[in-house]
Write a protein that holds these residues in place. Structure first.
Motif, PDB file in Angstrom:
ATOM      1  N   VAL A 628       0.942  -1.261   0.056  1.00  0.00           N
ATOM      2  CA  VAL A 628       0.042  -0.025   0.149  1.00  0.00           C
ATOM      3  C   VAL A 628       0.824   1.309   0.039  1.00  0.00           C
ATOM      4  N   GLN A 629       0.532   2.313  -0.144  1.00  0.00           N
ATOM      5  CA  GLN A 629       0.914   3.584  -0.338  1.00  0.00           C
ATOM      6  C   GLN A 629       0.062   4.652  -0.065  1.00  0.00           C
ATOM      7  N   ALA A 630       0.646   5.937   0.218  1.00  0.00           N
ATOM      8  CA  ALA A 630      -0.094   7.035   0.368  1.00  0.00           C
ATOM      9  C   ALA A 630       0.033   8.140  -1.016  1.00  0.00           C
ATOM     10  N   GLU A 631      -1.117   8.128  -1.751  1.00  0.00           N
ATOM     11  CA  GLU A 631      -0.719   9.057  -3.052  1.00  0.00           C
ATOM     12  C   GLU A 631      -0.568  10.419  -2.318  1.00  0.00           C
ATOM     13  N   MET A 632      -0.094  11.085  -3.403  1.00  0.00           N
ATOM     14  CA  MET A 632       0.404  12.728  -3.002  1.00  0.00           C
ATOM     15  C   MET A 632      -0.211  13.740  -4.136  1.00  0.00           C
ATOM     16  N   ALA A 633      -0.009  14.940  -3.717  1.00  0.00           N
ATOM     17  CA  ALA A 633       0.006  16.146  -4.582  1.00  0.00           C
ATOM     18  C   ALA A 633       1.084  16.946  -4.026  1.00  0.00           C
ATOM     19  N   TRP A 634       1.549  17.683  -4.911  1.00  0.00           N
ATOM     20  CA  TRP A 634       2.641  18.849  -4.464  1.00  0.00           C
ATOM     21  C   TRP A 634       2.183  20.200  -5.335  1.00  0.00           C
ATOM     22  N   SER A 635       2.285  21.193  -4.508  1.00  0.00           N
ATOM     23  CA  SER A 635       1.750  22.517  -5.179  1.00  0.00           C
ATOM     24  C   SER A 635       3.063  23.018  -6.030  1.00  0.00           C
ATOM     25  N   SER A 636       3.041  23.953  -6.877  1.00  0.00           N
ATOM     26  CA  SER A 636       3.957  24.716  -7.348  1.00  0.00           C
ATOM     27  C   SER A 636       4.460  25.634  -6.033  1.00  0.00           C
TER      28      SER A 636
END
Length: 642
Positions: A628-636
């Motif tokens: 399993v893993q934790a999906e991510m988002a990264w802002s500019s």
């Protein structure tokens, strides 16, 4: 002495025989009719009902919004027009690639069906410019014997062809296998222009303002030794484009590329370039030197600052955010790492201190001190780099590999492969580019990319807003008109703040979950700054779901205990948050500090694609990658200058 001579003759005969066997093996097709039958049998035996899939649905139509909507898309995709896609069995062209992005299903060579649950809002098909025109040459009745031989070999490629293509590409200058003499070179040029014109026309045909946006685009692809890359995607604002695509045969370095494009792309033509896979550049991504070792001049940095506002920091070949060990300690940097850090004296196949975007952002601050401007003030996006003509196919449960028959069927994806290195297992489905724009049109999306109001995701459609100001009230996050005030009194992601003489910057952060994936876990701030000539960074949790407190000493909350049922990949219900919203103040900010800030969002855990494949095969998840893993988002980032 005769017995020595006999032994020598025998050894030579064995060597010759061994060489012939090796050459036969290298030349033998890597895929034949029997192998395709076996692949299809493997895929037919997969249990596609081993877990629940969401049903495909229509794209959500969004009307114009002066406070901007978020649009999700893919700006790095290969069709059958790319030679390294074609030779692995992909036969879906540019037109079919756009149809997939708009919601149509496709079936790969093994018989596996792939379809987006929700169509994309925008896409660009970025085939390698170095192969433009090869299809037309193969179809030409007057093709030379050498071209005909190459075309025949591409239909049933062997390992030897792969090695030849790689060897010709890494030469400096690179050598084209299809140029030949002057007459052949002229044919190659004309066919390449025809291919480029067809790409532009196909993008135009699929562009529907307000519903689905396409961009005329291609990839500039000079290779590095040992499968390294110093590649860039070239994205044009409209169909007003140069008559030919600038390839690695035309421009030896990125500096040559920007110069050639700026000369050939004149008003109303506009372009930008997006480098990808910084992790596989063997340190060149942010080193300030070209592939040939020439140091950037201040004018070269100026070209990069003008034409390269974004970096593709997440895709199928790994996460290029950060690597533990280069002044970095946060464990989230280990997420989908494709390569190890370089050992002493290692020059390829590893991550350098100038390979990752966080290090590039920090170097930009140092360059600002030196040059008076920051040429590495870039925004961040994700994309796929799919070689299957499947833009945006980032859903873990729907992932069918990255490149034709080399990753078709769950059995093959989970196998060690010829090298025994589990190459397919190291890859991931890729990421998405998210753009904040007032409407879904070429002009609006392109302008947003230029101002860097974009962010990257690891494949899910997390929504993320990020603003900064020295004038925000502490209670802004609770107000109904928070976004309007955030724009009027501050700057969004990708912006730059000029600080006052005193005061501390405040940051408004809002994020919403992807309804087709897991709820949100937490929000983090990553800050980088210069102080006393030294580069610094810090990673802080600023808001955690389920009211988990943040330890004032560590700046972290306790890890989530949300679980996943590995027997069916169902997530634990009732855990996490649907949205997270907060105002954060940097109380450690020092007036005059040169700094950047960006946001990283983590979801609750979900199954990795390899776990879904294991369920299809009725086996345990692979032990050499996380289940399993934790999906991510990264802002500019947002920058604060002196």
């Amino acid at each position: 002495m005769r017995w020595l001579l006999g032994i020598g003759v025998t050894l030579i005969a064995v060597a010759v025989a061994g060489y012939q066997v090796l050459q036969n093996r290298l030349s033998a097709p890597v895929l034949n009719a029997d192998a395709i039958v076996a692949l299809r049998a493997d895929a037919a035996a997969q249990n596609e009902a081993a877990f629940e899939n969401p049903e495909p649905r229509a794209r959500l139509s969004q009307s114009g919004n002066r406070l901007r909507n978020v649009y999700f898309g893919d700006l790095h995709v290969h069709s059958s027009l790319s030679f390294d896609s074609y030779i692995f069995g992909n036969r879906f062209d540019v037109d079919q690639s756009y149809r997939f992005a708009k919601g149509e299903a496709v079936e790969n060579l093994a018989g596996e069906t792939t379809q987006l649950t929700v169509p994309l809002d925008f896409a660009a098909i970025t085939d390698h410019a170095e192969g433009f025109g090869l299809g037309q040459q193969c179809a030409a009745s007057d093709a030379s014997a050498a071209i005909r031989n190459l075309c025949d070999r591409m239909e049933q490629p062997g390992i030897k062809l792969f090695l030849e293509l790689r060897k010709s590409g890494v030469q400096r200058p690179p050598v084209s296998l299809i140029s030949g003499d002057a007459e052949q070179a002229e044919k190659t040029r004309l066919y390449a222009e025809q291919a480029w014109a067809s790409i532009v026309a196909t993008a135009e045909a699929h562009n529907t303002p307000g519903e689905f946006t396409t961009f005329a685009a291609y990839e500039y692809s000079p290779p590095l030794p040992d499968s390294g890359k110093i590649h860039r995607n070239v994205i044009f604002r409209s169909s007003d484009v140069p008559g030919s695509a600038v390839s690695a045969f035309d421009a030896l370095t990125e500096i040559d590329l920007w110069k050639r494009l700026s000369t050939g792309c004149t008003q109303p033509c506009e372009f930008l370039t997006i480098p990808h896979n910084p992790n596989k550049t063997w340190g060149l991504a942010f080193a300030g030197q070209t592939i040939d070792g020439d140091a950037y001049t201040i004018d070269d940095w100026g070209l990069r600052d003008r034409y390269e506002p974004l970096v593709e920091m997440y895709q199928i070949k790994g996460n290029s955010e950060c690597a533990i060990g280069f002044g970095t300690t946060d464990e989230e940097c280990a997420f989908e790492q494709f390569l190890p850090r370089c050992a002493e004296d290692q020059v390829t196949g590893c991550i350098f201190p100038t390979s990752m975007v966080r290090d590039g952002l920090k170097k930009g601050l140092a360059l600002e001190d030196e040059l008076g401007f920051n040429p590495l003030e870039f925004g961040m996006i994700g994309s796929t780099d799919s070689h299957n003509s499947t833009p945006g196919d980032t859903e873990e449960w729907d992932y069918r590999g990255v490149s034709g028959f080399s990753s078709a069927s769950a059995k093959r994806r989970l196998s060690p492969g010829r090298s025994g290195e589990y190459a397919n297992l190291k890859r991931n489905p890729g990421g998405l580019a998210a753009i904040w724009a007032p409407e879904n049109t070429r002009d609006a999306l392109f302008q947003a990319m230029q101002r860097k109001e974009v962010y990257a995701t690891s494949g899910t459609r997390i929504q993320l807003r990020f603003f900064a100001s020295f004038a925000y009230d502490e209670d802004l996050a609770t107000r109904l008109d928070a976004i309007e005030i955030a724009y009027s009194d501050g700057v969004p992601m990708g912006g730059r703040l000029s600080p006052p003489i005193e005061g501390a910057p405040r940051f408004l952060i809002w994020t919403g979950r992807d309804p087709l994936s897991a709820p949100l876990d937490k929000v983090q701030i990553i800050k980088g700054w210069t102080e006393g000539g030294e580069m610094n960074e810090i990673v802080l949790d600023v808001l955690c779901s389920e009211d988990r407190p943040i330890d004032p000493e560590t700046g972290r909350c306790a890890a989530t205990t949300a679980s996943v049922d590995l027997s069916n990949c169902q997530i634990e219900p009732g855990r996490g948050a649907g949205e997270l919203k907060t105002m954060w103040t940097d109380t450690d900010y020092q007036p005059g500090q040169n700094a950047f800030y960006y946001v990283r969002v983590l979801q609750n855990p979900t199954c990795r694609w390899s776990t879904y494949d294991a369920l299809r095969l009725g086996r345990e998840p692979p032990s050499n990658v996380p289940a399993v893993q934790a999906e991510m988002a990264w802002s500019s980032p947002i920058w604060l200058g002196r």
